[in-house]
Design a protein around this motif. Structure first.
Motif, short mmCIF file in Angstrom:
data_model
loop_
_atom_site.label_atom_id
_atom_site.label_comp_id
_atom_site.label_asym_id
_atom_site.label_seq_id
_atom_site.Cartn_x
_atom_site.Cartn_y
_atom_site.Cartn_z
N ALA A 8 32.83 4.06 -38.17
CA ALA A 8 32.35 5.41 -37.84
C ALA A 8 33.26 6.09 -36.81
O ALA A 8 33.77 5.45 -35.90
CB ALA A 8 30.92 5.35 -37.31
N ASP A 9 33.45 7.39 -36.97
CA ASP A 9 34.18 8.22 -36.01
C ASP A 9 33.16 8.78 -35.03
O ASP A 9 32.53 9.81 -35.29
CB ASP A 9 34.93 9.33 -36.72
N TRP A 10 33.01 8.12 -33.88
CA TRP A 10 31.93 8.49 -32.97
C TRP A 10 32.19 9.80 -32.25
O TRP A 10 31.24 10.49 -31.86
CB TRP A 10 31.67 7.36 -31.98
N ASN A 11 33.45 10.16 -32.04
CA ASN A 11 33.72 11.48 -31.45
C ASN A 11 33.25 12.58 -32.40
O ASN A 11 32.66 13.58 -31.99
CB ASN A 11 35.21 11.64 -31.15
N ASP A 12 33.52 12.39 -33.70
CA ASP A 12 33.07 13.37 -34.69
C ASP A 12 31.56 13.33 -34.87
O ASP A 12 30.94 14.35 -35.14
CB ASP A 12 33.76 13.11 -36.02
N MET A 13 30.95 12.14 -34.70
CA MET A 13 29.52 11.99 -34.92
C MET A 13 28.71 12.91 -34.00
O MET A 13 27.63 13.38 -34.34
CB MET A 13 29.11 10.53 -34.70
N PHE A 14 29.24 13.15 -32.80
CA PHE A 14 28.53 13.99 -31.84
C PHE A 14 29.02 15.44 -31.87
O PHE A 14 28.74 16.21 -30.94
CB PHE A 14 28.68 13.40 -30.43
N GLN A 15 29.73 15.80 -32.91
CA GLN A 15 30.07 17.20 -33.15
C GLN A 15 29.19 17.68 -34.29
O GLN A 15 29.35 17.25 -35.43
CB GLN A 15 31.55 17.33 -33.53
#
Length: 587
Positions: A8-15
């Motif tokens: 998972a791309d966690w930086n993207d997950m919170f966008q």
């Protein structure tokens, strides 16, 4: 689960926002006109502001896929092992325990860090992170399972140093840490002599360290193995024969379930938004296998339409039929909002200009999604405007639009690099058009424009008035436009393309104007390359000063003042190179 967490791309997950190429064309243009995040919701109860930073639609969709709820709803009560998930009622401070119901909903509620993520509405409660009241739920183990021996694993994060508490996320994390440490101490006091306690070594890993999940798991394994070695005799008493264990393990092992075919699609829970507006974003076909990845992208498009605080789905099996239930949650604030825009422009030689625009947007005035946008601007230029946008069918592909504006602004005339005159120009006009939305990438319009202009000399030689339209000029004619926009992001794009073609045929003044604008951008490592080609020319007669091509100002030939260059025809080719000097990371 660990494999999926690692991918998972966690930086993207919170966008919350999807790729800008996934945004509806009208929303894209509105976002470019107004400050991002400036929307202040209002309704009969008054004005409301967002209570959170992240709504978390990507996180919820990730949960659904990770626990395979996309192959059928996962109910906590039906899981092979007893599971309890703890949340906190943010309104009362009460401890809320999920022992049945939607697994993914309980997971999402239990990780809603106050101030960062939107609370989950559930049975009249607003639920947030359960760690606020019970981060080590030993009591729940004894109540749920009547456990004689509890194995308690403490994954509470140590408190951050004062120097580390800098951003909103770190402040929220520290607040949660303080509260959890207090309730963990109370839980630890209930441990009995026969219980087993494991404390992982987690310095440097905070509640915001989602991207370090693999490292955290490794530390947990080290702590568990160390405890197993220290309490080998106590653990041995809890063991069972290998054959019995294998039988038990086979019972709880997840069985591969095949992808399900969708027999029907249902959109539920909407009070204001027309379900057809959600349906138009869905590519899933009845009778075909569920495509989870495509559905996730489609639901993010639904979310980015701006009407919802959450998008959710479940695959239900009813009467031997698989029903795909789409359940968007409408925003509690609005659906109407106030938007703002600010313009600041400065030149060392020609002074500064500024403008502040406030707009009131009313949405879903009728079942087809009619919108009213009223705006007012003050500053170096003043103006008011009203825009009505009316889809003519439920899927909102075709529309009619009417706009009227009244503005007053300064127009400067240059000879070379010298400003020789300045005029105060008043403009009143109206445009009525019909159009078609071309999927998410573009829009085509055809209509009629009527304009009335007047000019008054303020500085310099009044004999130049004929160049900008002496006295009062009435102008009317047919407008046609087609636009495509696939740039990402919306502001300072680093990849994609944009194309715009506009034509105006002035029947009253006897001229025709054709304008073409092409833009593109592409990333190249830590650099971004961009280009723009613009061409404006007359197709009939000569373009008047007020409708000629104007160049100058940032980033439209920045060495010149705003609108310093005017001409017919006019061509401009720009190349741009940018270097990325830093990348923002979560606080």
């Amino acid at each position: 689960m660990r494999r999926e967490m690692g991918k998972a791309d966690w930086n993207d997950m919170f966008q919350d926002n999807p790729d800008c190429t996934e945004i509806g064309f009208r929303n894209k243009r509105l976002t470019q006109r107004f400050l991002p995040g400036s929307g202040l919701g209002f309704d009969d109860r008054g004005f409301t502001t967002p209570a959170d930073v992240v709504s978390g639609p990507k996180i919820k969709l990730f949960f659904i896929q990770m626990v395979r709820a996309d192959l059928g709803e996962r109910d906590i009560a039906d899981l092979p092992l007893p599971v309890s998930i703890i949340a906190t009622d943010i309104g009362t401070g009460e401890r809320v325990v999920f022992r049945d119901g939607s697994l993914t909903r309980a997971m999402r509620a239990s990780m809603s860090m106050p101030g960062l993520m939107t609370p989950v509405d559930h049975q009249g409660r607003r639920l947030v992170d359960g760690g606020l009241v019970d981060n080590l739920p030993i009591r729940e183990v004894r109540e749920c399972c009547n456990a004689e021996v509890a194995i308690a694993v403490n994954v509470g994060s140590p408190l951050l140093s004062p120097q580390s508490v800098t951003g909103l996320l770190s402040v929220s994390a520290q607040m949660v840490n303080i509260l959890t440490e207090q309730n963990v101490s109370l839980s630890l006091a209930t441990l009995k002599p026969g219980d087993i306690y494991i404390k992982s070594d987690l310095p440097g890993i905070t509640a915001a360290g989602f991207s370090r999940n693999g490292e955290t798991a490794d530390r947990g394994r080290v702590a568990a193995e160390a405890q197993a070695e220290a309490q080998a005799e106590a653990l041995a008493r809890l063991s069972v024969p290998a054959a019995e264990y294998a039988k038990w393990r086979a019972h709880i092992e997840g069985k591969d379930r095949p992808r399900q075919r969708v027999d029907e699609i249902e959109i539920t829970g909407l009070a204001v938004v027309n379900p057809k507006a959600v349906e138009r974003r869905l590519r899933q076909q009845i009778g075909e296998l569920l495509d989870t990845a495509a559905l996730n992208r489609d639901l993010l498009r639904v979310y980015r339409d701006g009407h919802f605080q959450e998008v959710d789905y479940a695959l239900m099996n009813l009467r031997q039929r698989n029903g795909l239930r789409i359940a968007p949650v409408e925003k509690p604030r609005g659906p109407d909002c106030v938007r703002m825009a600010v313009n600041l422009d400065s030149s060392l030689l020609l002074g500064s200009t500024f403008g502040l625009c406030v707009a009131c947007q009313r949405t879903w005035i009728n079942s087809l999604g009619g919108e009213l946008l009223a705006s007012a601007q003050i500053g170096s230029g003043q103006g008011i405007g009203v825009e009505w946008y009316q889809p003519v069918e439920a899927r909102q592909q075709c529309f009619v639009q009417a706009t009227t504006v009244l503005t007053r602004r300064s127009a400067r005339v240059f000879l070379g690099d010298e400003r020789v005159a300045e005029y105060r120009v008043g403009t009143g006009g109206a445009v009525v058009s019909g159009g078609v939305n071309l999927g998410l990438i573009g829009q085509a319009r055809l209509g009629w424009r009527e304009t009335r202009r007047s000019a008054k000399s303020e500085i310099g030689f009044s004999g130049l008035l004929p160049q900008i339209g002496a006295g009062t000029v009435n102008d009317g004619g047919v407008i046609a436009a087609i636009e495509f926009d696939q740039l990402n992001p919306l502001h300072f794009p680093s990849r994609g393309w944009d194309a715009r073609l506009h034509h105006y045929d002035s029947s009253s003044q006897g001229y025709g104007r054709l304008a073409l604008d092409l833009r593109g951008a592409c990333p190249l490592g830590d650099y971004g390359l961009g280009w723009q080609l613009s061409q404006t020319l007359s197709t009939e007669g000569n373009l008047p000063f007020y409708d000629a091509a104007h160049l100058g100002g940032f980033p439209n030939l920045s060495a010149f003042a705003n609108d310093q260059l005017a001409g017919d025809p006019a061509s401009c080719l720009q190349l741009r190179a940018e270097r990325i000097v830093g990348r923002r990371r979560p606080a």
